[in-house]
Design an enzyme around this catalytic site. Sequence first.
Site, PDB file in Angstrom:
ATOM      1  N   ARG A  46      -0.833  -4.087   0.996  1.00  0.00           N
ATOM      2  CA  ARG A  46      -1.125  -3.283  -0.197  1.00  0.00           C
ATOM      3  C   ARG A  46      -2.580  -2.854  -0.265  1.00  0.00           C
ATOM      4  O   ARG A  46      -3.260  -3.000  -1.278  1.00  0.00           O
ATOM      5  CB  ARG A  46      -0.745  -4.007  -1.472  1.00  0.00           C
ATOM      6  CG  ARG A  46      -0.566  -2.975  -2.587  1.00  0.00           C
ATOM      7  CD  ARG A  46       0.177  -3.473  -3.763  1.00  0.00           C
ATOM      8  NE  ARG A  46       0.359  -2.366  -4.699  1.00  0.00           N
ATOM      9  CZ  ARG A  46       1.434  -2.202  -5.439  1.00  0.00           C
ATOM     10  NH1 ARG A  46       2.422  -3.027  -5.368  1.00  0.00           N
ATOM     11  NH2 ARG A  46       1.526  -1.200  -6.283  1.00  0.00           N
ATOM     12  N   CYS A  47      -3.070  -2.340   0.858  1.00  0.00           N
ATOM     13  CA  CYS A  47      -4.429  -1.817   0.853  1.00  0.00           C
ATOM     14  C   CYS A  47      -4.552  -0.904   2.053  1.00  0.00           C
ATOM     15  O   CYS A  47      -3.716  -0.905   2.928  1.00  0.00           O
ATOM     16  CB  CYS A  47      -5.460  -2.923   0.964  1.00  0.00           C
ATOM     17  SG  CYS A  47      -5.360  -3.864   2.490  1.00  0.00           S
TER      18      CYS A  47
ATOM     19  N   GLU B  23      -2.701   1.282  -3.889  1.00  0.00           N
ATOM     20  CA  GLU B  23      -3.299   0.064  -3.373  1.00  0.00           C
ATOM     21  C   GLU B  23      -4.572  -0.332  -4.095  1.00  0.00           C
ATOM     22  O   GLU B  23      -5.033  -1.459  -3.981  1.00  0.00           O
ATOM     23  CB  GLU B  23      -3.530   0.261  -1.875  1.00  0.00           C
ATOM     24  CG  GLU B  23      -2.180   0.484  -1.198  1.00  0.00           C
ATOM     25  CD  GLU B  23      -2.274   0.979   0.222  1.00  0.00           C
ATOM     26  OE1 GLU B  23      -3.299   1.577   0.566  1.00  0.00           O
ATOM     27  OE2 GLU B  23      -1.334   0.741   0.987  1.00  0.00           O
TER      28      GLU B  23
ATOM     29  N   GLN C 282       8.223   1.781   7.763  1.00  0.00           N
ATOM     30  CA  GLN C 282       7.274   2.531   6.935  1.00  0.00           C
ATOM     31  C   GLN C 282       6.800   3.792   7.649  1.00  0.00           C
ATOM     32  O   GLN C 282       6.146   4.633   7.045  1.00  0.00           O
ATOM     33  CB  GLN C 282       6.076   1.650   6.561  1.00  0.00           C
ATOM     34  CG  GLN C 282       6.428   0.558   5.561  1.00  0.00           C
ATOM     35  CD  GLN C 282       5.241  -0.267   5.098  1.00  0.00           C
ATOM     36  OE1 GLN C 282       5.261  -1.483   5.229  1.00  0.00           O
ATOM     37  NE2 GLN C 282       4.215   0.373   4.558  1.00  0.00           N
TER      38      GLN C 282
END
Lengths: 284, 809
Positions: B387-388, B763, B240
């Site tokens: 996802r945040c 997110e 990522q």
Amino acid sequence: MIPAAFEYHRPKDLDGVLSLLTEHGDEARVMAGGHSLIPMMKLRMADVPHLIDLQDVAGLTGISHSDNTIRLGAMVTQHDIIGDAKLAERAPILREAALQIADPQVRYMGTVGGNVANGDPGNDMPGLMQCLDAVFTLVGPEGTRDVPARDFYEAAYMTAREDDEVLTAVTIPVPRGGYAYEKQKRKIGDYATAAAAVQIVKDGGTCTAASIAMTNLSDTPVYSDAAGAALIGTSLDDAARAAAVAAMLGDIDPTEDNRGPVAFKIHVAGVILNRAIERAWARA
Amino acid sequence: MKDDVENREDRVANLKGLGCSRKRVEDARFTQGKGNYVDDIKLDGMIFGDFVRSPYAHARIKSIDASAALEVPGVLAVLTAKDLEPLGLHWMPTLAGDKQMVLADGKVLFQGQEVAFVVAEDRYAAADGIELVEVDYEELPVIVDPFEALKSDVVLREDLVAEDGSLPDGAHGPRKHANHIFTWEAGDKDPTEEVIANAEVVAEESMYYHRTHPCPLETCGCVASMDKVNGKLTLWGTFQAPHAIRTVVSLISGIEEHNIRVISPDIGGGFGNKVGAYPGYVCSVVASIVTGKPVKWIEDRMDNLMTTAFARDYWMTGKISATKEGKITGLHCHVTADHGGFDACADPTKFPAGFMNICTGSYDIPTAYLAVDGVYTNKAPGGVSYRCSFRVTEAVYFIERMIEVLAIELNMDAAELRRVNFIRKEQFPYTAALGWEYDSGDYHTAWEKALKAVDYEGLRAEQAQRIADFKAGKTRSLMGIGLSFFTEIVGAGPVKNCDILGLGMFDSCEIRIHPTGSAIARLGTISQGQGHATTFAQILASEIGLPADSITIEEGDTDTAPYGLGTYGSRSTPVAGAATAMAGRKIRAKAQMIAAYLLEVHDNDVEFDVDRFVVKGAPERFKTMKEIAFAAYNQAIPGIEPGLEAVSYYDPPNMTYPFGAYVCVMDIDVDTGVTDIRRFYALDDCGTRINPMIIEGQVHGGLTEALAVAMGQEIAYDDMGNVKTGTLMDFFLPTAWEVPNYETDYTVTPSPHHPIGAKGVGESPHVGGVPAFSNAVHDAFRAFGLRHTNMPHDHWRIWRTAHELGLHA
């Protein structure tokens, strides 16, 4: 997730299968759809040096109907069951149950024979077949014999089938009356938290026959004769259903797993059975 | 070249710029199975590596015997810590300032830990070799409870205790116990405690935000290829943050950074799982250096769930005080954070608990205090932002549960309690008690729109009737209305306070306009499914007046892309999106000079209009961007260099603060614990909306992961440290079958400091969704006395709640 090396055999007929089984003994396993066995091999929990694929073996497919019985070849898939109109008419509980097994992709591959023969307590078909009083046909070097589903299961993955026998067909008497296959699961593809198969015959307002089996609540499927008996002769009022549930609870022996603790499973088993009985009665 | 589109409206539409629901350009390959993922890479002579993993959660390694494994045909080598030690690679730095064993150095600290790396000609030989590596373990006492860890005499990390038994400071200051990692504080302790002690109303609650895992469909993996002739290392991987990986690889291997090329090809989801550096990367690189061959390592699903980067595992205790009328006066939060065997959290360096100090949420809370204690246990390392943004799901879950508990304490409607306490529109920019400066917001408008959309009053009336029916024995189903209002903090971040391993968290964009009026733009980020190739082209289209369809977006190759910190924490649009707009403006500035020259007017006499520069007051006199691009390459313009290129490195002045209002309506079968989510409404405000279709997709995906986490997904351990949920049979990954219908909605409150006003959205739905689902469960039982019960809300836990409330009697 890679299995140990194995020899892959793909015989064309049952004699070929039997000779391989005789030759390799407990080093060989037959495979139908492979949806139980292959994951076990990939996890290296099942060591199968000789894998015998049944998909080319003649005579193991097809659903055939006679006046009083229905015969399912061992290689009949869950998808075949769902799509067979005559079966849906004569034994609708099979379709109702098959639709609650796994997902469409698995049902294209997963077979009746594999589902009942593996002895996995999580599988749905064994309990269903006990409810329907099915007979399993086993073929081995000594010939052919029939074993009632209700006598087939001994413990988890332990059945009446000998290592050198192949389960070739499942035969059921055409079921009568109302039916229900009720299953609680966490998600698509999951084994049952609890499931109940029920067939009930109603005459006037009275129950004249009842058959009840439970799935994934013991190390084998549980055919509860007492639960069925508790309904016969009643009008299936609250008391009769409660008696059937109580009788069933006496026959199961669930264990704790990620689906929940024992007390929860016992409670849900009762709820699920009660709902299955109500639904079957409404259809009877 | 004459443009055939003349109508201004048509010219705008032709660009497919900001606000257009442009179809995703990536999908042509993804939907046809033509993506190129790491495992699709096949190189000549490529070999494979895989791990021998520990079956024990805590054990000393007495010996490792690889001789039988080396007899397996095709097995080439078996690496252990002893082989890596001379290279100094048996341990590696983590992103959190700790260090982590690459291969077990004398002991193992969690089940599944990497013990040896078997290198073989193919995967099958590697798997057979793994079976035959004999490791002699001596089991040690296992600690899976962080509170027990802080009391225990069992030392998990002997390497962090001095010979005299003293505890050297950790990366984040003093440590209280051998198994303690850090204490991190924010806010004012004494004033907060005083406010709470003297408050009219105080609500207290403890909650466990369980351990879970991002579980991208594609697991982690890499291909390392060391070219011994030219000394260059190429590393393809599921990264990522490819540039950060390049720098880390250079720092720990000693290979000069210009000799390392890191490539992130298509990535099948990341969700935080692919931010960190894993032993598989290091071992693959070493194996390639040793063998001179390309080495591939790909996790299987169990490896992924059990070993690479978990999320959450926060034990949170809160106190919230208010006046009798419901105005909140203070908030106190303590967290015991279970980090597993190594502190491998992926947070900005100065934030060992991420942005947990956003836990005052969307409310005007004058006084607050937060303390977080990090603890070692015998579990896998990680602590990533699933996802945040960094620990924001934890923070938002905490405050949204505390609000609900306070509403119970006050006997007040939870929607009204929120309304009373929201930060008001005119208070922005708003400095929160724990230090953050919220850029913009209009919470009341969003909240009223959401409540109206779901007919909140009607839902409450329906619920009251349901409760009456339940009490009368007419139904066994209860109804819950789950409210959630969240504020995210994304776009990390300003270099002055955000870095990872010393690397400032700016991001970048480089644009080249081709002579015929098309372009390529490269960014320091990397899409893992977010659709960057689609949306960044739209930002540029609006900035430079060339159609998005004529702009290629490229990311993920460190030899070509400008340096950036990658994609996670919803930072791509706030940071790289801003860099894209700023680079576009540099292009436009030069284009303006070219246009003025071509039109024979002064620079200030032309102005930009959609896709062209027009002479002010004479709209018939113009040069399109396409014409200007060509001129840049074929005209000798005095004082202007040929070509049309720009690069921008953007250091954001502040974070962005997206927000939203969610409502979940759920029916619960009290007897079985089965839930039915019959309605989910999600209003998101992510500032300027670049591509509404992609936003909607992001919201659907984030909500689905929220559904998973709230309703069943967990990484559970038994007392021996065995992972109980290591396969997708037990780890809940929702399918279309389990997912409810989502209704999406929006308001638009642009970020005042972002060049195009965008805030990021990927997110938000996860952050806001988890409390909405969870609050629905709680709300269903509120009338029967429930204050709080921990997630995940799977069937048996809901059943247990009903049971303990006496609803099965």
